[in-house]
Scaffold this active site. Structure first.
Site, PDB file in Angstrom:
ATOM      1  N   TYR A  14       0.802  -1.225   0.000  1.00 44.70           N
ATOM      2  CA  TYR A  14       0.000   0.000   0.000  1.00 44.70           C
ATOM      3  C   TYR A  14       0.835   1.276   0.000  1.00 44.70           C
ATOM      4  O   TYR A  14       0.286   2.376  -0.097  1.00 44.70           O
ATOM      5  CB  TYR A  14      -0.903   0.022   1.237  1.00 44.70           C
ATOM      6  CG  TYR A  14      -1.855  -1.139   1.300  1.00 44.70           C
ATOM      7  CD1 TYR A  14      -2.969  -1.196   0.470  1.00 44.70           C
ATOM      8  CD2 TYR A  14      -1.640  -2.193   2.182  1.00 44.70           C
ATOM      9  CE1 TYR A  14      -3.838  -2.269   0.517  1.00 44.70           C
ATOM     10  CE2 TYR A  14      -2.505  -3.269   2.243  1.00 44.70           C
ATOM     11  CZ  TYR A  14      -3.604  -3.303   1.407  1.00 44.70           C
ATOM     12  OH  TYR A  14      -4.468  -4.366   1.456  1.00 44.70           O
ATOM     13  N   HIS A  19      -4.472   6.169  -1.018  1.00 40.69           N
ATOM     14  CA  HIS A  19      -4.983   6.107   0.355  1.00 40.69           C
ATOM     15  C   HIS A  19      -3.885   6.374   1.386  1.00 40.69           C
ATOM     16  O   HIS A  19      -4.182   6.684   2.534  1.00 40.69           O
ATOM     17  CB  HIS A  19      -5.584   4.718   0.596  1.00 40.69           C
ATOM     18  CG  HIS A  19      -6.932   4.715   1.240  1.00 40.69           C
ATOM     19  ND1 HIS A  19      -7.758   5.812   1.336  1.00 40.69           N
ATOM     20  CD2 HIS A  19      -7.624   3.703   1.833  1.00 40.69           C
ATOM     21  CE1 HIS A  19      -8.879   5.482   1.952  1.00 40.69           C
ATOM     22  NE2 HIS A  19      -8.819   4.208   2.270  1.00 40.69           N
ATOM     23  N   TYR A  64      -4.454  -0.759   9.892  1.00 41.56           N
ATOM     24  CA  TYR A  64      -5.183  -0.673   8.637  1.00 41.56           C
ATOM     25  C   TYR A  64      -6.219   0.432   8.771  1.00 41.56           C
ATOM     26  O   TYR A  64      -6.696   0.749   9.864  1.00 41.56           O
ATOM     27  CB  TYR A  64      -5.800  -2.004   8.189  1.00 41.56           C
ATOM     28  CG  TYR A  64      -4.745  -2.966   7.692  1.00 41.56           C
ATOM     29  CD1 TYR A  64      -4.280  -2.902   6.387  1.00 41.56           C
ATOM     30  CD2 TYR A  64      -4.187  -3.902   8.556  1.00 41.56           C
ATOM     31  CE1 TYR A  64      -3.280  -3.762   5.942  1.00 41.56           C
ATOM     32  CE2 TYR A  64      -3.189  -4.765   8.117  1.00 41.56           C
ATOM     33  CZ  TYR A  64      -2.742  -4.688   6.812  1.00 41.56           C
ATOM     34  OH  TYR A  64      -1.751  -5.533   6.388  1.00 41.56           O
ATOM     35  N   ASN A  66      -9.367   1.098   8.169  1.00 40.69           N
ATOM     36  CA  ASN A  66     -10.717   1.020   8.746  1.00 40.69           C
ATOM     37  C   ASN A  66     -10.737   0.903  10.262  1.00 40.69           C
ATOM     38  O   ASN A  66     -11.797   1.019  10.872  1.00 40.69           O
ATOM     39  CB  ASN A  66     -11.491  -0.144   8.124  1.00 40.69           C
ATOM     40  CG  ASN A  66     -11.720   0.055   6.640  1.00 40.69           C
ATOM     41  OD1 ASN A  66     -11.381   1.089   6.069  1.00 40.69           O
ATOM     42  ND2 ASN A  66     -12.300  -0.942   6.005  1.00 40.69           N
ATOM     43  N   ASN A 113     -13.523   5.785   5.506  1.00 40.24           N
ATOM     44  CA  ASN A 113     -13.649   4.792   6.582  1.00 40.24           C
ATOM     45  C   ASN A 113     -12.657   5.004   7.721  1.00 40.24           C
ATOM     46  O   ASN A 113     -12.970   4.720   8.881  1.00 40.24           O
ATOM     47  CB  ASN A 113     -13.528   3.376   6.020  1.00 40.24           C
ATOM     48  CG  ASN A 113     -14.753   2.983   5.226  1.00 40.24           C
ATOM     49  OD1 ASN A 113     -15.857   3.444   5.504  1.00 40.24           O
ATOM     50  ND2 ASN A 113     -14.574   2.145   4.223  1.00 40.24           N
TER      51      ASN A 113
END
Length: 188
Positions: A14, A19, A64, A66, A113
């Site tokens: 990632y 993001h 992470y 969320n 989120n």
């Protein structure tokens, strides 16, 4: 004491995605000020130090996206900060054009989120945030796929300048206050 939280997802997979612009923002600040991230507490990598005469903790939650609220809530307790005055969350925003910055004193989590998790865990929307525009997904691309995609080569070429502006804005927030930073960086 300022808690400066950059949102993102842990892991190399990632690292360069849209993001993770929050992670890249606090990494830029750490590099600029000679601070080093370590796994210290609350499932977060933290770089502590001084920026413009103010104590700061730069944070990359490793939960992470969320579940970011779990880390932020634990760190709020650890550092005994008032979120309305000593927390700044930096994150990506689909609703802003690429490279546009938007500072706010408070607000809803919207569709993000990570922010939903933080608002849920803190029980308030009353904390400053710095949104960084990543633009809208092209065509019919799903928003979830888009935020986990990498920037285009053209966007990546501009990111050092964008991240420098983010770092500049954060420095103004901690040294001169949120209103001064909003007046200086929101109109751009």
């Amino acid at each position: 004491m300022w808690l400066i939280v950059g949102l993102g997802n842990p892991g190399e997979r990632y690292a360069r995605t849209r993001h993770n612009i929050g992670f890249r923002s606090v990494e830029t600040l750490a590099e600029r000020h000679g601070l080093t991230f370590r796994n210290q507490r609350a499932k977060s990598e933290i770089a502590e130090g001084i920026i413009r005469g103010q104590r700061v903790a730069l944070v990359k939650p490793q939960t992470y996206m969320n579940l970011s609220g779990q880390a932020v809530a634990a760190l709020r307790q650890w550092y005994k900060i008032d979120p309305a005055r000593e927390l700044l969350v930096i994150y990506d925003d689909l609703d802003l054009p690429f490279a546009k910055l938007r500072l706010r004193e408070r607000g809803s989590a919207g569709t993000h989120n990570g922010m939903r998790s933080i608002v849920g865990q803190l029980g308030t929307t009353e904390f400053p945030r710095l949104r960084i525009g990543i633009g809208q997904p092209p065509g019919q691309m799903d928003a979830a796929d888009y935020v986990l995609s990498r920037f285009t080569p053209e966007e990546e070429a501009v990111l050092p300048e964008v991240l420098a502006r983010v770092a500049d804005a954060v420095e103004v927030v901690v040294s001169e206050g949120l209103t001064a930073a909003m007046n200086r960086y929101n109109p751009l």
